[in-house]
Design an enzyme around this catalytic site. Structure first.
Site, PDB file in Angstrom:
ATOM      1  N   ASP A 345       0.831  -1.194   0.000  1.00 42.41           N
ATOM      2  CA  ASP A 345       0.000   0.000   0.000  1.00 42.41           C
ATOM      3  C   ASP A 345       0.871   1.252   0.000  1.00 42.41           C
ATOM      4  O   ASP A 345       1.854   1.344   0.752  1.00 42.41           O
ATOM      5  CB  ASP A 345      -0.886  -0.028   1.253  1.00 42.41           C
ATOM      6  CG  ASP A 345      -1.760   1.200   1.386  1.00 42.41           C
ATOM      7  OD1 ASP A 345      -2.628   1.404   0.520  1.00 42.41           O
ATOM      8  OD2 ASP A 345      -1.562   1.959   2.363  1.00 42.41           O
ATOM      9  N   GLU A 381       1.686  -0.410  -4.990  1.00 45.30           N
ATOM     10  CA  GLU A 381       0.763   0.671  -5.307  1.00 45.30           C
ATOM     11  C   GLU A 381       1.665   1.896  -5.464  1.00 45.30           C
ATOM     12  O   GLU A 381       2.137   2.447  -4.468  1.00 45.30           O
ATOM     13  CB  GLU A 381      -0.261   0.890  -4.198  1.00 45.30           C
ATOM     14  CG  GLU A 381      -1.256   1.991  -4.534  1.00 45.30           C
ATOM     15  CD  GLU A 381      -2.217   2.301  -3.394  1.00 45.30           C
ATOM     16  OE1 GLU A 381      -3.361   2.686  -3.685  1.00 45.30           O
ATOM     17  OE2 GLU A 381      -1.812   2.198  -2.217  1.00 45.30           O
TER      18      GLU A 381
END
Length: 701
Positions: A345, A381
């Site tokens: 993330d 990401e």
């Protein structure tokens, strides 16, 4: 009776049970004294023990007779000087950063804060947090794995399914009530059967590291459903356990083993960029009270936190012990839990050096040279919220990336936005403009049209605007740029024309995703037609808005998706390991180029055709006789050749089928306008009508 305490060892960090007792270790450079706190099973009765041994800032001891199931925490004595980033406070019970299981949730009493709420955050508040914070739990590492191991499915054969443990299982009619929302529930045969029927090769689990439900959500009757608020990097989230916190590690291992038996890899969505402790006004739960200046990037002399994540803090990736914590966590999940990869993330934060992102930072160097972590699937990401944080295409060669440009381009094309066809063509063919310059392959691009963050596929074709009122933020949260189109009516409708357009667009986008080069990722529930009623930021909706609605599943669309996944798997021309070259492959049986581009009139595309913003039709020839790579045994791969006819316009378009060396006869395999493949055979030069907002796949006979 005085408890027997041995010196123990400074490594490994955390609590390590060996059958005789447990070794406890904690890193803190700023601590002047550390107390190990033992709690009974209820988590109430507390016994405090001074840890007198310290080596290299690691405090340690060994307690014979202490075994798995023991609840524990720490109290750290040291300087309290928030102006300079020091926030030690022994009235706060702290979680072990290396805890492998965590019992209980944060109860949002003022005592969990290090300062008097509503007052000066620099003033120390000595209310005891013990009754209101979770406990770490000593775990038993033994598990019967049998011959289980990582599956090592090649990237080019991978189809990812982004899933939420609770959301996928809570409403499944065949999962027993006591297993719904749990790891054991996800391992249930009914769920496994669905994943196998769909044909995915990997599940990407949304955060299962133990996380905290934010105070402002709890006070409004909501919960942090997504879980991007970690507090334990080695502990499976205990709320997802059907077997109880003392067995949560075994239950997660059981899930992984079951997935592997079904031929499905397990990838974890991990959050190492921040923790649940927030900014200078946040609670003291773990790292902040253990060694605040070591664990977090601090600003303005140390009182405040440098925040590139929008959550209040950012971990300090320049500190060796922080890097060690993350690498140890990754190794643990690979070596002990047998997972097959990670999706990071806001990964740009992991490389961040204040106002710049360094793709060769220490974190990525450590990953590159680690003999365990470097061998599993690594997905970034590739952005964060800080300056210069959008880094699509800039990660090292080992890494694949969520390709946000793919999402945007495919959405724009199928909503009829005026744009040149060149960008859409790059996305279809693996985004060589992003990944081809640095030795990377098409699998560097993890392609997606939808993900947890944003509209579902059904909502993407049903809403022009977000509808996030249920989140309690007056619809201010969530993205405003969704590149969606409601197909003629906002939200639910009985209008047959609108419904038909929506179905056609859903099929077109799913077919585009599964027939593009790169690694496709499906969002759980999209194959069913799941809707969140226009909520594009359902992070706090731990309810039926988010949970997949199995009983009202669109079975026809589900079957269409499964057929597409199977079609992709059967034809290596859609899963190339190298980028197209636009010319014949030396040594191949074909003199044609490996790819060809056509206008609707059957003429090959020229430079000016790519720049025409109003053009919405495109033909793509994929040459199955010009595959550059051999199979796993060294034999040259060949495949059928295909012609993909795209029509993103609002009206039907007649395509002229190319002839000559391109082909003489063409067989229709898929037509997304009516969800079928007619098998109709047509000659070169014939006109094929491609319905508005649809695509056809034809095979050269």
């Amino acid at each position: 009776m005085e408890r027997d305490m041995w010196p123990g060892r400074p490594y490994p960090l955390g609590a390590s049970y060996d059958g005789i007792g447990t070794n406890f270790t904690l890193f803190s450079e700023v601590a002047e004294r550390v107390e190990l706190c033992l709690f009974d099973e209820s988590g109430s009765a507390e016994e405090r023990l001074d840890m007198t041994e310290v080596d290299g800032y690691v405090w340690h001891c060994f307690l014979p007779g202490i075994g798995h199931g023991q609840r524990y925490g720490y109290r750290v004595h040291g300087p309290h000087d928030p102006e300079n980033g020091l926030r030690c406070n022994p009235s706060k019970v702290l979680l072990d950063p290396y805890a492998t299981a965590i019992d209980g949730e944060v109860r949002w009493d003022p005592a969990v804060y290090g300062y008097p709420l509503g007052g000066d955050d620099r003033k120390r508040y000595d209310a005891d947090s013990s009754p209101f914070v979770p406990r770490a739990v000593v775990t038993n590492p033994w598990f019967e794995w049998g011959d289980d191991r990582q599956l090592r499915i090649p990237w080019h054969e991978t189809v990812v399914y982004e899933a939420h443990v609770k959301g996928l299982t809570m409403r499944h009619p065949d999962v027993p009530d006591d297993l719904k929302g749990t790891y054991a529930g996800m391992a249930h045969p009914a769920v496994i059967e669905h994943l196998q029927r769909l044909g995915v090769t990997a599940v990407e689990l949304m955060p299962v590291h133990h996380f905290v439900h934010d105070q402002h959500l709890v006070e409004h009757g909501l919960r942090n459903y997504w879980g991007y608020n970690s507090i334990g990097f080695l502990a499976p989230h205990s709320d997802y356990s059907a077997w109880g916190v003392e067995q949560v590690v075994s239950e997660f291992k059981y899930l992984v083993r079951t997935m592997h038996e079904a031929g499905i890899e397990v990838i974890l969505d991990v959050v190492y960029n921040h923790t649940a402790e927030g900014n200078h006004l946040g609670p003291i739960l773990s790292l902040k009270g253990i060694d605040n200046p070591a664990y977090y990037l601090l600003a303005d002399g140390g009182r405040y936190y440098f925040d590139t994540t929008g959550t209040g803090n950012t971990l300090n990736m320049r500190q060796p012990h922080v890097l060690q914590l993350i690498i140890d966590s990754l190794r643990y999940w690979v070596s002990e839990m047998h997972v097959d990869g990670f999706r990071f993330d806001l990964a740009a934060s992991l490389a961040r050096q204040f106002h710049q992102v360094d793709r060769l930072s220490a974190f990525f160097d450590l990953i590159q040279i680690d003999p365990v972590v470097s061998q599993v699937k690594l997905i970034a990401e590739p952005w964060d919220l800080g300056e210069g944080g959008y880094q699509v295409g800039n990660f090292p060669t080992l890494w694949s990336e969520w390709n946000g440009l793919y999402r945007d381009s495919v959405r724009d094309y199928w909503r009829g936005a005026d744009q040149g066809l060149g960008d859409f063509a790059y996305r279809l063919t693996g985004s060589s403009d992003l990944y081809g310059r640095t030795g990377r392959r098409p699998h560097a691009s993890v392609n997606f049209v939808t993900a947890h963050d944003g509209f579902t596929l059904t909502d993407l074709v049903s809403y022009d605007h977000k509808h996030n009122e249920a989140n309690g933020e007056d619809n201010r949260d969530g993205a405003d740029d969704n590149r969606s189109w409601n197909s003629g009516a906002e939200g639910p409708t009985d209008d047959p024309e609108v419904t038909e357009i929506r179905g056609r667009r859903r099929r077109a986008m799913m077919a585009t995703l599964l027939l593009s080069q790169g690694v496709p990722m499906l969002r759980h529930g999209d194959e069913f037609g799941h809707s969140q009623q226009g909520n594009n930021n359902a992070y706090c909706q731990d309810n039926e808005l988010s949970w997949v609605d199995w009983e009202n599943a669109d079975e026809d669309f589900m079957e269409f998706c499964a057929q597409l996944v199977a079609f992709r798997r059967e034809h290596p021309v859609f899963t190339r390991r190298r980028f197209f070259e636009g010319e014949p492959i030396i040594g191949s049986k074909s003199k044609l180029s490996d790819i060809g581009w056509f206008r609707a009139d059957g003429v090959e595309m020229e430079d000016e055709d790519w720049e025409t913003g109003f053009a919405k039709s495109l033909g793509v020839f994929l040459n199955g006789l010009a595959l550059p790579d051999p199979d796993q045994r060294g034999h040259r791969l060949t495949d059928d050749s295909f012609l993909l006819l795209f029509n993103g316009d609002h009206s039907d378009v007649s395509f002229v089928l190319p002839g000559g060396d391109w082909g003489k006869l063409w067989v229709t395999e898929f037509d997304t306008a009516d969800q079928t493949g007619s098998g109709e055979v047509q000659k070169a030069g014939a006109k094929v009508v491609v319905a508005a907002r649809s695509l056809q796949v034809l095979r050269r006979a």
